[in-house]
Scaffold this active site. Structure first.
Site, PDB file in Angstrom:
ATOM      1  N   ASP A  67       0.936  -1.112  -0.053  1.00 42.75           N
ATOM      2  CA  ASP A  67       0.000   0.018   0.099  1.00 42.75           C
ATOM      3  C   ASP A  67       0.815   1.189   0.008  1.00 42.75           C
ATOM      4  O   ASP A  67       0.460   2.336  -0.114  1.00 42.75           O
ATOM      5  CB  ASP A  67      -1.111   0.045   1.336  1.00 42.75           C
ATOM      6  CG  ASP A  67      -0.279  -0.019   2.408  1.00 42.75           C
ATOM      7  OD1 ASP A  67       1.019  -0.188   2.739  1.00 42.75           O
ATOM      8  OD2 ASP A  67      -1.071  -0.014   3.407  1.00 42.75           O
ATOM      9  N   SER A  68       2.205   1.167   0.021  1.00 41.68           N
ATOM     10  CA  SER A  68       2.992   2.149  -0.216  1.00 41.68           C
ATOM     11  C   SER A  68       2.881   2.790  -1.504  1.00 41.68           C
ATOM     12  O   SER A  68       3.570   4.025  -1.847  1.00 41.68           O
ATOM     13  CB  SER A  68       4.428   1.714  -0.042  1.00 41.68           C
ATOM     14  OG  SER A  68       4.885   0.602  -0.818  1.00 41.68           O
ATOM     15  N   LYS A 136      -1.364  -9.251   2.984  1.00 42.61           N
ATOM     16  CA  LYS A 136      -0.597  -8.929   4.047  1.00 42.61           C
ATOM     17  C   LYS A 136      -1.287  -7.968   4.973  1.00 42.61           C
ATOM     18  O   LYS A 136      -2.243  -7.115   4.198  1.00 42.61           O
ATOM     19  CB  LYS A 136       0.860  -8.350   3.634  1.00 42.61           C
ATOM     20  CG  LYS A 136       1.714  -7.932   4.931  1.00 42.61           C
ATOM     21  CD  LYS A 136       2.922  -7.187   4.557  1.00 42.61           C
ATOM     22  CE  LYS A 136       3.039  -6.063   4.198  1.00 42.61           C
ATOM     23  NZ  LYS A 136       2.601  -4.934   4.912  1.00 42.61           N
ATOM     24  N   GLU A 138      -1.520  -5.524   8.589  1.00 49.58           N
ATOM     25  CA  GLU A 138      -0.688  -4.874   9.863  1.00 49.58           C
ATOM     26  C   GLU A 138      -1.596  -5.047  11.149  1.00 49.58           C
ATOM     27  O   GLU A 138      -2.929  -5.180  11.161  1.00 49.58           O
ATOM     28  CB  GLU A 138      -0.503  -3.415   9.782  1.00 49.58           C
ATOM     29  CG  GLU A 138       0.185  -3.010   8.362  1.00 49.58           C
ATOM     30  CD  GLU A 138       0.464  -1.516   8.375  1.00 49.58           C
ATOM     31  OE1 GLU A 138       0.096  -0.703   9.342  1.00 49.58           O
ATOM     32  OE2 GLU A 138       1.023  -0.829   7.295  1.00 49.58           O
ATOM     33  N   GLU A 205       9.041  -4.417  11.050  1.00 47.32           N
ATOM     34  CA  GLU A 205       9.253  -3.092  10.554  1.00 47.32           C
ATOM     35  C   GLU A 205       9.879  -2.056  11.668  1.00 47.32           C
ATOM     36  O   GLU A 205       9.233  -1.906  12.708  1.00 47.32           O
ATOM     37  CB  GLU A 205       8.297  -2.471   9.543  1.00 47.32           C
ATOM     38  CG  GLU A 205       8.949  -1.110   8.918  1.00 47.32           C
ATOM     39  CD  GLU A 205       7.472  -0.444   8.016  1.00 47.32           C
ATOM     40  OE1 GLU A 205       8.097   0.614   7.566  1.00 47.32           O
ATOM     41  OE2 GLU A 205       6.814  -1.054   7.663  1.00 47.32           O
TER      42      GLU A 205
END
Length: 290
Positions: A67-68, A136, A138, A205
């Protein structure tokens, strides 16, 4: 889901691929034991387009449609505004452009947090419309029930702990996490909860290095570090960062090239040739028939 065939003879964006067998979720999970015995770490990079996927695919084990892309492709201030529609469109492109790496897609903010059922609906849509192998998401212990719900229903999940960009409004910035004992303990328990819930890999991260090492030793699935430790089971970076396409380089990024500088120089040469009328030359125009 895109099932059509592209004419590789006429499309510059789709050259004929070299035959490869795509990596699978079980193959990635099994790498944990092999890496402990000295095998090579997992290589992971972000990809958002067909052409970048084609260039990265032979060298990577996992391609992450991150999503970056909100910042890299759309110039958004954070990942928060990214939508499912964006992720589906770019995910399908990356799947079309790859033949070897496992493709995973980020679940965008707001598409999975409300309930496991919401997460399943969003993840199923992404997998159907793209052909990707995994998603993925978070979050730590709070998301463990969702990870379990998805995994038990045939949707492989990569977890993400430590610095979680979608929670930037709560975190207040992008600084390293785990500096205090309390924060380090929470991140560790988050990683263990996601691992026990069935994640087949975990992105770690922006944590202090010692914590990255400890998490890697404490979980049964592979860890993929980004700003964590070289001792993680693999590494991931935003491809555009490591290629030097942006002026700002985060501390955890190594610039392996200066593509921004090389592109700028090439465009300057093109502009000069156009203005001097030296381009197009005889080789780039079509002569009249004899």
């Amino acid at each position: 889901m895109s099932t059509y065939t592209i004419d590789t003879a006429t499309s510059r964006a789709n050259p004929t691929p070299a035959p490869m067998k795509r990596l699978t979720v079980p193959a990635i999970r099994k790498r944990k034991a092999a890496i402990r015995d000295g095998a090579e770490p997992i290589v992971m990079l972000t990809a958002y387009t067909v052409r970048m996927a084609q260039l990265l695919d032979p060298h990577c084990d996992i391609l992450l449609v991150g999503d970056s892309l909100g910042q890299v492709i759309y110039g958004l201030p954070s990942t928060v505004p990214v939508t499912l529609e964006m992720m589906a469109a770019h995910g399908a492109a990356v799947v079309r452009g790859s033949y070897h790496a496992l493709v995973a897609i980020d679940m965008p903010f707001g598409s999975y947090e409300a309930s496991p059922e919401q997460a399943f609906a969003s993840a199923a849509r992404l997998m159907k419309e793209t052909g990707a192998a995994a998603v993925k998401l978070e979050g730590g212990a709070a998301m463990a029930p969702t990870v379990r719900f998805l995994s038990e229903r045939g949707i492989p999940v990569i977890g993400h702990v430590g610095l979680t960009p979608q929670a930037i409004n709560n975190l207040g910035g992008y600084g390293a996490r785990g500096r205090s004992d309390a924060e380090a303990h929470k991140i560790m328990t988050d990683a263990q909860a996601i691992d026990e819930a069935g994640a087949f890999a975990i992105v770690v991260e922006g944590v202090v290095e010692s914590l990255g090492v400890e998490i890697t030793g404490a979980v049964t699935c592979p860890t993929i570090g980004i700003g964590a430790s070289a001792q993680c089971d693999g590494q991931v970076l935003v491809a555009e960062d490591m290629l030097g396409l942006f002026e700002r380089t985060p501390r955890f990024v190594k610039r392996f090239d200066d593509l921004a500088g090389r592109i700028s120089a090439a465009v300057a040469t093109y502009a000069a040739d156009v203005r001097s009328r030296s381009f197009p030359g005889p080789e780039q125009v079509y002569p009249a028939r004899d």
